[in-house]
Design a protein around this motif. Structure first.
Motif, PDB file in Angstrom:
ATOM      1  N   GLY A 296      -8.926-139.323  38.268  1.00 36.75           N
ATOM      2  CA  GLY A 296      -7.564-139.782  38.516  1.00 36.75           C
ATOM      3  C   GLY A 296      -7.474-140.743  39.676  1.00 36.75           C
ATOM      4  N   ALA A 297      -8.626-141.119  40.238  1.00 36.75           N
ATOM      5  CA  ALA A 297      -8.662-142.019  41.388  1.00 36.75           C
ATOM      6  C   ALA A 297      -9.301-143.352  41.017  1.00 36.75           C
ATOM      7  N   GLN A 298      -9.024-143.838  39.800  1.00 36.44           N
ATOM      8  CA  GLN A 298      -9.582-145.100  39.308  1.00 36.44           C
ATOM      9  C   GLN A 298     -11.109-145.092  39.310  1.00 36.44           C
ATOM     10  N   ASP A 299     -11.700-143.942  39.034  1.00 34.03           N
ATOM     11  CA  ASP A 299     -13.156-143.816  39.093  1.00 34.03           C
ATOM     12  C   ASP A 299     -13.765-143.452  37.744  1.00 34.03           C
ATOM     13  N   GLY A 300     -13.031-143.704  36.658  1.00 39.18           N
ATOM     14  CA  GLY A 300     -13.568-143.403  35.342  1.00 39.18           C
ATOM     15  C   GLY A 300     -14.532-144.469  34.858  1.00 39.18           C
ATOM     16  N   CYS A 301     -15.454-144.091  33.975  1.00 38.18           N
ATOM     17  CA  CYS A 301     -16.290-145.067  33.292  1.00 38.18           C
ATOM     18  C   CYS A 301     -15.403-145.936  32.397  1.00 38.18           C
ATOM     19  N   LYS A 302     -15.899-147.100  32.045  1.00 36.32           N
ATOM     20  CA  LYS A 302     -15.098-148.071  31.312  1.00 36.32           C
ATOM     21  C   LYS A 302     -15.490-148.128  29.835  1.00 36.32           C
ATOM     22  N   ILE A 303     -14.483-148.437  29.000  1.00 35.76           N
ATOM     23  CA  ILE A 303     -14.652-148.567  27.561  1.00 35.76           C
ATOM     24  C   ILE A 303     -14.537-150.034  27.167  1.00 35.76           C
ATOM     25  N   MET A 304     -15.552-150.549  26.490  1.00 30.82           N
ATOM     26  CA  MET A 304     -15.528-151.889  25.912  1.00 30.82           C
ATOM     27  C   MET A 304     -15.380-151.731  24.398  1.00 30.82           C
ATOM     28  N   SER A 305     -14.430-152.426  23.808  1.00 32.49           N
ATOM     29  CA  SER A 305     -14.212-152.319  22.365  1.00 32.49           C
ATOM     30  C   SER A 305     -14.983-153.412  21.638  1.00 32.49           C
ATOM     31  N   CYS A 306     -16.022-153.003  20.896  1.00 34.08           N
ATOM     32  CA  CYS A 306     -16.797-153.928  20.071  1.00 34.08           C
ATOM     33  C   CYS A 306     -16.469-153.600  18.622  1.00 34.08           C
ATOM     34  N   GLN A 307     -15.464-154.272  18.080  1.00 32.82           N
ATOM     35  CA  GLN A 307     -14.872-153.901  16.797  1.00 32.82           C
ATOM     36  C   GLN A 307     -15.670-154.463  15.636  1.00 32.82           C
ATOM     37  N   ILE A 308     -16.134-153.570  14.758  1.00 29.20           N
ATOM     38  CA  ILE A 308     -16.863-154.001  13.562  1.00 29.20           C
ATOM     39  C   ILE A 308     -16.099-153.674  12.279  1.00 29.20           C
ATOM     40  N   PHE A 309     -15.141-152.749  12.333  1.00 29.22           N
ATOM     41  CA  PHE A 309     -14.290-152.410  11.193  1.00 29.22           C
ATOM     42  C   PHE A 309     -12.868-152.861  11.505  1.00 29.22           C
ATOM     43  N   SER A 310     -12.220-153.454  10.525  1.00 26.50           N
ATOM     44  CA  SER A 310     -10.832-153.869  10.703  1.00 26.50           C
ATOM     45  C   SER A 310     -10.105-153.716   9.383  1.00 26.50           C
ATOM     46  N   GLY A 311      -9.000-152.975   9.393  1.00 27.35           N
ATOM     47  CA  GLY A 311      -8.285-152.731   8.159  1.00 27.35           C
ATOM     48  C   GLY A 311      -9.151-151.947   7.202  1.00 27.35           C
TER      49      GLY A 311
END
Length: 675
Positions: A296-311
């Motif tokens: 809760g202190a801005q110390d989370g790991c980060k998520i990068m979205s690499c999208q291969i499926f759409s619709g």
């Protein structure tokens, strides 16, 4: 993620109808062609040259029916040598005109002498049938919410049994304490994440403005949002939170349509759900928790979205390979991949010949890239698949990639999971048929546009995979904090060694048949020794990083524990001076006070508060609940007292910290009741 079709839920079609089988390529050119799979893109195929092609050689590919020939991968400045090492500079996409016959174009390309591989642009499938059970966030005021763990106030965390399972029958009529990833004490006492550690979710698009994900989304600081310009010159326009490799545009998560029966055909929230398990924001008084979501202190790991499926489309060899390379180039340390190919392959070579040449080159490029200060490379993690097959599906089955099988809240293999060869490790994947409805599944984040709720339940190896990805992200965070470094291969071995034994639980089923409510019983015999090395244990992995030996105790009884992992085989004959049990360990494991006997004849060293003692060279404890902690023990090495000063010659004082994990007994005879 999978649930039988009879269940009432929101249904999303994740597969198109299979296309016809391809014809064989004639003559010697046949050996060049990658031509298996259930379905593929009919408008393009991939080509790899034996050497970097000249303009003249590329021009030979532009025969009748070919619309264009273009590089498969964007080259990234500074990584040209690594791209050449894995042959990424030799891969090209051949795009066909509308009426061109795919097979004819493929073997015409294969007949060119300089072409080494021709690959059909095979389509992957999500490890999912895309059934979702939406869940409402509790409406109570923050002040009335009981803290779900010692650290976080996320109101739905108590329903995430997969993180910390104390045996609540609300999750299964056959619930097993400890059927989880053992992360609670890691959060409370060690680490909650690190924003420098980035996990790329190679999947459907992640809802980057989700209220429980937004603060932990990776942001490309070199890109100006929405201006239609490739500001950072990486080959991708407006790739702020990642990129949609399916449509070559912005990330999306609610694309689709309703068919003539009123069923939704399109995005399912699969990528958003996986992302929430990895790193939903913790301790923010909202929704759920993520494994590596911070404190809760801005110390989370980060998520990068690499999208291969759409619709209702996507996941081709082209999009998958590009997404993985992008993750490597833009700083991800982990790729979390809850997809695969349903076709069975007899070997790694068969897979590479069938659908995996460009993809495997991209994965190895990713693993060799270095995007963190801990490892000399990166980690790829895949779902094992949901077909109940006795082998993992590729790409996860490839020998140097971690593949994840699934278990339910009863700590037994889920009915849908693949198992056996190629399955390296297990994690919670949820399982509907436990008599309590969807609460036996995995709870995480969802796009509200699809379900009118921000949260919901899914199940499958799709859900098991991000648990391991999140634990690995925590581990990289902790190693960075401790300034520890490892080789990539050494770290993989540590991951696979950081497990709770699931085989004792499998063998403890009295009849050998796992009962499921409203579904067939499941024989456990095929799963014994087939669920990888065991169930991922977050605390144990952190202890591997520290270099501490880990001892295991059973809940509910006083017992002695061998100290040889900490002091060697001579531990029973050492003189012990002190044992110290911190309050955090007492609280976590519910340690009861224990009292030694015959101390006049057999000396004992007792913790000052009475929660442990050492006698006969062994540690005595009595935990009452599952948990983890550290205990310090001091002994004399080389005598029966510490030397120095006016004392007679003596030994050296030796203090060792040990990790203690309290787990549930197996419920059988220790070797498995029916085995």
């Amino acid at each position: 993620m999978i649930v039988a079709a009879s269940l009432l839920a929101v249904l999303v079609s994740c597969r198109q109808e299979p296309l016809p089988s391809v014809v064989d390529v004639p003559g010697s050119a046949r050996t060049k062609v990658v031509n298996l799979g259930d379905e593929w893109d009919m408008s393009s195929f991939l080509v790899k040259f034996a050497t970097r092609p000249s303009e003249a050689e590329l021009k030979e590919l532009q025969f009748e029916g070919v619309l264009s020939v273009e590089p498969l991968f964007n080259s990234f400045p500074g990584k040209e040598d690594l791209e050449r090492q894995f042959g990424l500079d030799r891969w090209f996409v051949v795009n066909l005109e509308e009426d061109t016959e795919l097979d004819e174009a493929v073997y015409r390309a294969a007949e060119l002498a300089q072409v080494a591989v021709v690959e059909y642009n095979v389509l992957a499938t999500k490890a999912s049938d895309c059934k979702v059970y939406p869940a409402s966030e509790p409406a109570s005021e923050p002040a009335t919410r009981a803290t779900a763990s010692g650290k976080f106030n996320d109101p739905m965390l108590p329903n995430q049994w997969h993180y910390y399972n104390q045996g609540n029958k609300a999750f299964s009529v056959n619930v097993a304490r400890g059927a989880d990833i053992n992360v609670n004490d890691v959060w409370n006492n060690l680490i909650c994440g690190d924003p420098d550690i980035i996990v790329a979710v190679v999947d459907e698009g992640v809802k980057y403005d989700h209220p429980d994900l937004a603060d932990n989304m990776w942001v490309n600081k070199g890109e100006i949002p929405g201006n239609g310009v490739d500001d950072d010159k990486n080959g991708y326009v407006d790739d702020v939170y990642g990129y949609n490799f399916n449509t070559n545009g912005p990330i999306s998560w609610n694309v689709g349509y309703y068919d003539d029966r009123g069923q939704w055909r399109g995005d399912s929230g699969h990528g958003t759900h996986c992302a929430g398990t990895i790193a939903a924001v913790n301790n923010n008084n909202k929704g759920v928790s993520g494994v590596a979501g911070g404190s809760g202190a801005q110390d989370g790991c980060k998520i990068m979205s690499c999208q291969i499926f759409s619709g209702n489309s996507g996941g081709s060899a082209k999009t998958v390979s590009n997404a993985i390379k992008y993750a490597a180039d833009m700083g991800a340390s982990i790729i979390s991949c809850s997809f695969g190919y349903s076709t069975a392959f007899s070997s790694d070579d068969a897979y590479k010949r069938a659908v995996g040449s460009a993809e495997i080159d991209a994965i190895h490029y990713f693993e060799k890239s270095r995007n963190n200060p801990v490892l000399d490379g990166n980690i790829a993690i895949f779902a094992a698949g949901n077909e109940e097959h006795n082998y993992a599906h590729y790409p996860g089955a490839f020998y140097d990639i971690i593949s994840v099988s699934a278990f339910g809240p009863d700590f037994l293999p889920a009915y849908f999971t693949n198992y056996g060869p190629g399955c390296n490790i297990s994690a919670p994947g949820g399982e509907y048929y436990h008599g309590v409805g969807e609460k036996s599944m995995v709870l995480s984040t969802l796009p509200k546009e699809l379900y009118k709720e921000d949260y919901g339940y899914m199940q499958g190896t799709s859900m098991a995979c991000p648990h391991v990805s999140g634990v690995v992200a925590l581990a990289l965070s902790y190693a960075k904090q401790l300034k520890r470094t490892f080789s990539r291969d050494e770290f993989k071995r540590m991951i696979l060694a950081s497990v709770t034994d699931i085989d004792q639980r499998i063998g403890s089923v009295p009849t050998g048949e796992k009962p499921l409510i409203g579904y067939k019983s499941l024989s456990m015999a095929p799963y014994y020794h087939q669920m990888g090395t065991g169930a991922i244990d977050a605390w144990r992995l952190m202890m591997h990083i520290e270099g501490l030996p880990t001892l295991t105790a059973q809940t509910g009884r006083q017992q002695w524990i061998d100290l040889s992992p900490a002091f060697g085989t001579a531990s029973v004959s050492l003189t012990y001076l002190k044992v110290e049990v911190p309050a955090t360990a007492v609280s976590s494991m519910g340690l009861q006070k224990v009292t030694p006997t015959n101390t006049d004849k057999y000396p004992a060293v007792v913790d000052e508060n009475g929660y442990a003692y050492v006698q006969f060279g062994r540690l005595y404890v009595q935990p009452t609940q599952i948990g983890s902690g550290k205990i310090s023990i001091t002994a004399v090495g080389g005598g029966d007292h510490v030397g120095g000063g006016s004392n007679p010659p003596g030994g050296m004082e030796l203090t060792q910290q040990v990790s203690l994990i309290a787990r549930e007994a197996d419920g059988g005879n220790g070797t498995g009741g029916w085995l």
